[in-house]
Design a protein around this motif. Structure first.
Motif, mmCIF file in Angstrom:
data_model
loop_
_atom_site.group_PDB
_atom_site.id
_atom_site.type_symbol
_atom_site.label_atom_id
_atom_site.label_comp_id
_atom_site.label_asym_id
_atom_site.label_seq_id
_atom_site.Cartn_x
_atom_site.Cartn_y
_atom_site.Cartn_z
ATOM 1 N N VAL A 3 -5.853 -3.138 0.276
ATOM 2 C CA VAL A 3 -4.992 -2.540 -0.661
ATOM 3 C C VAL A 3 -3.557 -3.266 -0.838
ATOM 4 C CG1 VAL A 3 -4.050 -0.444 -1.421
ATOM 5 C CG2 VAL A 3 -6.224 -0.450 -0.259
ATOM 6 N N ALA A 4 -3.426 -3.584 -1.999
ATOM 7 C CA ALA A 4 -1.755 -4.070 -2.378
ATOM 8 C C ALA A 4 -1.135 -2.927 -2.885
ATOM 9 C CB ALA A 4 -1.899 -5.212 -3.229
ATOM 10 N N VAL A 5 0.013 -2.475 -2.438
ATOM 11 C CA VAL A 5 0.957 -1.744 -3.300
ATOM 12 C C VAL A 5 2.006 -2.262 -3.701
ATOM 13 C CG1 VAL A 5 2.411 0.440 -3.029
ATOM 14 C CG2 VAL A 5 0.362 0.254 -1.718
ATOM 15 N N VAL A 6 2.134 -2.382 -5.043
ATOM 16 C CA VAL A 6 3.276 -3.509 -5.769
ATOM 17 C C VAL A 6 4.560 -2.413 -6.195
ATOM 18 C CG1 VAL A 6 3.633 -5.155 -7.691
ATOM 19 C CG2 VAL A 6 1.264 -4.832 -6.783
ATOM 20 N N GLY A 7 5.603 -2.786 -5.585
ATOM 21 C CA GLY A 7 6.669 -2.260 -5.813
ATOM 22 C C GLY A 7 7.083 -1.005 -4.494
ATOM 23 N N ILE A 8 8.008 -1.451 -3.889
ATOM 24 C CA ILE A 8 8.401 -0.421 -2.568
ATOM 25 C C ILE A 8 9.414 0.469 -3.082
ATOM 26 C CG2 ILE A 8 8.869 -0.332 -0.105
ATOM 27 C CD1 ILE A 8 8.120 -3.344 0.211
ATOM 28 N N GLY A 9 9.128 1.388 -3.938
ATOM 29 C CA GLY A 9 9.952 2.384 -4.329
ATOM 30 C C GLY A 9 9.812 3.695 -3.830
ATOM 31 N N ILE A 10 10.356 4.687 -4.511
ATOM 32 C CA ILE A 10 10.439 6.028 -3.998
ATOM 33 C C ILE A 10 9.052 6.700 -3.605
ATOM 34 C CG2 ILE A 10 11.153 8.531 -4.441
ATOM 35 C CD1 ILE A 10 13.812 6.931 -5.797
ATOM 36 N N ALA A 25 2.334 -4.388 1.337
ATOM 37 C CA ALA A 25 3.617 -4.282 0.110
ATOM 38 C C ALA A 25 4.079 -5.074 -0.403
ATOM 39 C CB ALA A 25 4.445 -3.280 0.891
ATOM 40 N N PHE A 26 4.179 -5.222 -1.734
ATOM 41 C CA PHE A 26 4.598 -6.356 -2.487
ATOM 42 C C PHE A 26 5.949 -5.744 -3.264
ATOM 43 C CE2 PHE A 26 0.463 -7.506 -2.021
ATOM 44 C CZ PHE A 26 0.111 -9.072 -2.526
ATOM 45 N N ASP A 27 6.837 -6.879 -3.077
ATOM 46 C CA ASP A 27 8.322 -6.413 -3.876
ATOM 47 C C ASP A 27 8.937 -7.612 -3.827
ATOM 48 O OD1 ASP A 27 9.716 -3.553 -4.095
ATOM 49 O OD2 ASP A 27 11.122 -5.257 -4.306
ATOM 50 N N LYS A 28 9.818 -7.692 -5.159
ATOM 51 C CA LYS A 28 10.900 -8.708 -5.587
ATOM 52 C C LYS A 28 11.714 -9.091 -4.620
ATOM 53 C CE LYS A 28 12.268 -10.868 -9.995
ATOM 54 N NZ LYS A 28 12.277 -10.483 -11.419
ATOM 55 N N LYS A 29 12.283 -7.805 -4.087
ATOM 56 C CA LYS A 29 13.392 -8.017 -3.251
ATOM 57 C C LYS A 29 12.986 -8.875 -1.787
ATOM 58 C CE LYS A 29 15.580 -3.895 -4.711
ATOM 59 N NZ LYS A 29 15.432 -2.244 -4.478
ATOM 60 N N ASN A 30 13.846 -9.275 -1.304
ATOM 61 C CA ASN A 30 13.655 -10.084 0.172
ATOM 62 C C ASN A 30 13.892 -8.979 1.035
ATOM 63 O OD1 ASN A 30 16.454 -10.148 0.547
ATOM 64 N ND2 ASN A 30 16.553 -11.866 -0.331
ATOM 65 N N LYS A 31 13.845 -9.386 2.524
ATOM 66 C CA LYS A 31 13.878 -8.689 3.540
ATOM 67 C C LYS A 31 15.283 -7.997 3.929
ATOM 68 C CE LYS A 31 10.469 -9.253 7.404
ATOM 69 N NZ LYS A 31 10.006 -10.005 8.502
ATOM 70 N N LYS A 45 16.444 -1.517 6.063
ATOM 71 C CA LYS A 45 15.633 -0.631 6.951
ATOM 72 C C LYS A 45 14.130 -0.516 6.635
ATOM 73 C CE LYS A 45 18.105 2.524 9.961
ATOM 74 N NZ LYS A 45 18.716 3.606 10.014
ATOM 75 N N THR A 46 14.017 -0.411 5.313
ATOM 76 C CA THR A 46 12.703 -0.234 4.830
ATOM 77 C C THR A 46 11.584 -1.230 5.026
ATOM 78 O OG1 THR A 46 13.387 0.947 2.880
ATOM 79 C CG2 THR A 46 11.247 0.246 2.674
ATOM 80 N N ALA A 47 12.200 -2.454 5.057
ATOM 81 C CA ALA A 47 11.265 -3.662 5.625
ATOM 82 C C ALA A 47 10.972 -3.533 6.990
ATOM 83 C CB ALA A 47 11.765 -5.054 5.073
ATOM 84 N N GLU A 48 11.900 -3.167 7.784
ATOM 85 C CA GLU A 48 11.814 -3.013 9.158
ATOM 86 C C GLU A 48 10.635 -1.837 9.509
ATOM 87 O OE1 GLU A 48 15.313 -2.486 11.649
ATOM 88 O OE2 GLU A 48 16.258 -3.806 10.306
ATOM 89 N N GLU A 49 10.935 -0.844 8.864
ATOM 90 C CA GLU A 49 10.056 0.362 9.069
ATOM 91 C C GLU A 49 8.659 0.120 8.599
ATOM 92 O OE1 GLU A 49 12.039 3.292 6.788
ATOM 93 O OE2 GLU A 49 13.569 3.554 8.006
ATOM 94 N N LEU A 50 8.338 -0.462 7.612
ATOM 95 C CA LEU A 50 6.872 -1.029 7.179
ATOM 96 C C LEU A 50 6.140 -1.974 8.142
ATOM 97 C CD1 LEU A 50 7.434 -1.074 3.201
ATOM 98 C CD2 LEU A 50 6.259 0.681 4.554
ATOM 99 N N SER A 51 6.829 -2.908 8.748
ATOM 100 C CA SER A 51 6.494 -3.927 9.412
ATOM 101 C C SER A 51 6.054 -3.317 10.641
ATOM 102 C CB SER A 51 7.507 -5.035 9.709
ATOM 103 O OG SER A 51 7.770 -5.573 8.506
ATOM 104 N N LYS A 52 6.818 -2.404 11.192
ATOM 105 C CA LYS A 52 6.616 -1.472 12.426
ATOM 106 C C LYS A 52 5.276 -0.706 12.280
ATOM 107 C CE LYS A 52 10.959 -1.066 14.266
ATOM 108 N NZ LYS A 52 12.088 -0.116 14.530
ATOM 109 N N LYS A 53 4.638 -0.131 11.042
ATOM 110 C CA LYS A 53 3.601 0.530 10.764
ATOM 111 C C LYS A 53 2.461 -0.306 10.831
ATOM 112 C CE LYS A 53 6.281 4.159 8.575
ATOM 113 N NZ LYS A 53 6.489 4.996 7.337
ATOM 114 N N GLY A 54 2.494 -1.849 10.760
ATOM 115 C CA GLY A 54 1.805 -2.781 10.640
ATOM 116 C C GLY A 54 1.170 -2.874 9.005
ATOM 117 N N VAL A 55 2.253 -2.703 8.287
ATOM 118 C CA VAL A 55 2.372 -3.184 6.955
ATOM 119 C C VAL A 55 2.504 -4.627 6.679
ATOM 120 C CG1 VAL A 55 2.894 -2.673 4.399
ATOM 121 C CG2 VAL A 55 2.669 -0.754 6.152
ATOM 122 N N ASN A 56 1.726 -5.400 6.012
ATOM 123 C CA ASN A 56 2.030 -6.964 5.571
ATOM 124 C C ASN A 56 3.021 -6.873 4.665
ATOM 125 O OD1 ASN A 56 1.891 -9.748 5.427
ATOM 126 N ND2 ASN A 56 0.175 -9.409 4.026
#
Length: 459
Positions: free
Chosen positions: A17-24, A42-48, A53-64
């Protein structure tokens, strides 16, 4: 009978599953999908760095994480794609994914499909938030466990298993959310329609057709509520799939809500008198009538009356800020279209000092100039559209041979200061921009809060 959420659980388990846009709304969605056993990217135009913090949290959860400017090029080989509402479905990358067999959807679409409770959906160019909040408050006052979501409130799909069949759900739905929708709420309201979001939509027809999805998939016993006084919404009458109610402030309606002799009625029964309502302006009478239609089968008239008499409005909508040196300041930052600004201007009992301008949605400003000039004492312009609005008003000033001072501001604070300098005791200053906020602010709430902050620090 609605689809069971168990079906979605089975469908998404183990899927890529791809989730495009890491918004609210998509952060709780990602958590839900992970809990249901999906393989989530999780896909987003923004970089790490930008995501922090959001990128860190998602990575820890196993989200690519798939990030950066060319992030959509990697949207291949996914079985399910959740797109962010503002992303057009006809983007080449999404079209290619669709051809490859991907199921493309959105958080809101899946929520409406699987929500067990009765849903009241509200859309339109103006008045959506107030009407949504009124319906929510009336249902809550009647004693129902009520949820509010969509453009306002909290993301609801992640809470779907907490919602029961006896609950009520009220959703504010934008044209972006509706554009790809192939399910409709049981009760659907179209408050009004006028040119809006033409920076995102190809043309007015596409915008209107997106709005129609709120009722296009309704069933025979579902309810559609239309504004009889609005030419575009009234023209949808023959397209109703189920039952139809209308509301009007101009004429009596036997099956629906109307305003007559300073009173508000639903199905020919009086609800309340105009003098008892806290909300200012006839546009808010329309919002109340729409809400009465929506809840008429589920609540008592006494409940409608109680909320109409106590509801003082939503923040950033003709919101009184303060009085200083005999001048009253109002925050109407929600007014991101000319029609919404016009409705706000008419609500006051005298011509106002208007602060307008902002991000350009490619909407014409001539209607605001032609119909609004008599409600404006001084016009203060700011933002990307200030010259465009000025040109529209200058044409009316010349054609009608009238005097209307136009002040051009360098920035937002300068606009408030110029408004203050031109105001005398007894005047009203209102921020009612007729434009979106994105040239200077991330959203209308931030713009409204900035206005209130500047006004509250004036001395």
């Amino acid at each position: 009978m609605k689809d069971s959420f168990m079906d979605f659980k089975k469908f998404v388990k183990g899927k890529k599953v791809a989730v495009v846009g890491i918004g609210i709304s998509n952060k709780p969605l990602i958590d839900l999908l992970l809990n249901l056993g999906a393989d989530v990217s999780a896909f987003d135009k923004k970089n790490k760095e930008q995501l922090g913090k959001t990128a860190e949290e998602l990575s820890k959860k196993g989200v690519n994480l798939v990030l950066g400017n060319r992030y959509l090029e990697k949207l291949k080989d996914f079985e399910v794609i959740f797109k962010t509402p503002s992303m057009r479905i006809d983007m080449p990358e999404l079209q290619e994914a669709k051809r490859s067999g991907a199921y493309i959807t959105s958080e809101m679409e899946e929520f409406i499909r699987y929500c067990p409770a009765k849903i009241y959906g509200v859309t339109g160019s103006d008045g959506k938030t107030t009407t949504t909040t009124l319906i929510y408050n009336i249902l809550k006052e009647q004693g129902y466990k009520t949820w509010v979501g969509g453009n306002i409130g909290t993301p609801l799909f992640s809470k779907i298993e907490q919602i029961s069949r006896d609950d009520k759900v009220v959703l504010e739905l934008s044209s972006f959310q509706l554009m790809t929708m192939n399910v409709s709420p049981e009760v659907s309201i179209v408050t009004n329609l006028s040119p809006n979001h033409l920076d995102m939509h190809k043309n007015m027809d596409e915008y209107i057709n997106a709005k129609k999805n709120i009722f296009k998939y309704q069933k025979k016993n579902d309810l559609l509520i239309l504004n009889k006084d609005n030419k575009i919404t009234n023209s949808m009458t023959d397209e109703a799939k189920g039952r139809l109610m209308k509301f009007s402030i101009r004429q009596k309606i036997d099956y629906g809500a109307y305003f007559e002799s300073e009173k508000l009625y639903i199905n020919n029964k009086e609800v309340c008198e105009l003098k008892d309502i806290k909300l200012k302006g006839m546009h808010n009478v329309e919002n109340l009538l729409a809400a009465f239609c929506a809840v008429n089968e589920d609540v008592d008239i006494a409940t409608m009356k109680k909320v109409a008499a106590s509801f003082a409005g939503v923040e950033h909508r003709c919101e009184f800020v303060r009085e200083l040196d005999g001048v009253k300041y109002y925050n109407d930052s929600i007014a991101s279209s000319p029609t919404r600004t016009l409705a706000g201007l008419v609500a006051f009992d005298r011509p106002v000092i208007l602060i307008a301008g902002g991000y350009d949605k490619n909407i014409p400003f001539e209607p605001l100039a032609e119909k609004g000039y008599e409600y404006i004492k001084t016009l203060v312009l700011v933002g990307n559209t200030k010259n465009k609005i000025k040109a529209s008003f200058e044409k009316v000033i010349e054609d009608k041979k009238i005097k209307l001072p136009i002040l051009m501001a360098d920035d937002f604070e300068d606009a408030v200061l110029k408004a203050r300098q031109s105001a005398k005791g007894g005047d009203i200053v209102t921020l009612s921009p007729a434009c979106a906020s994105f040239d200077l602010f991330p959203n209308f709430e931030v713009r409204g809060n900035k206005f209130k902050d500047i006004v509250n620090h004036l001395d």
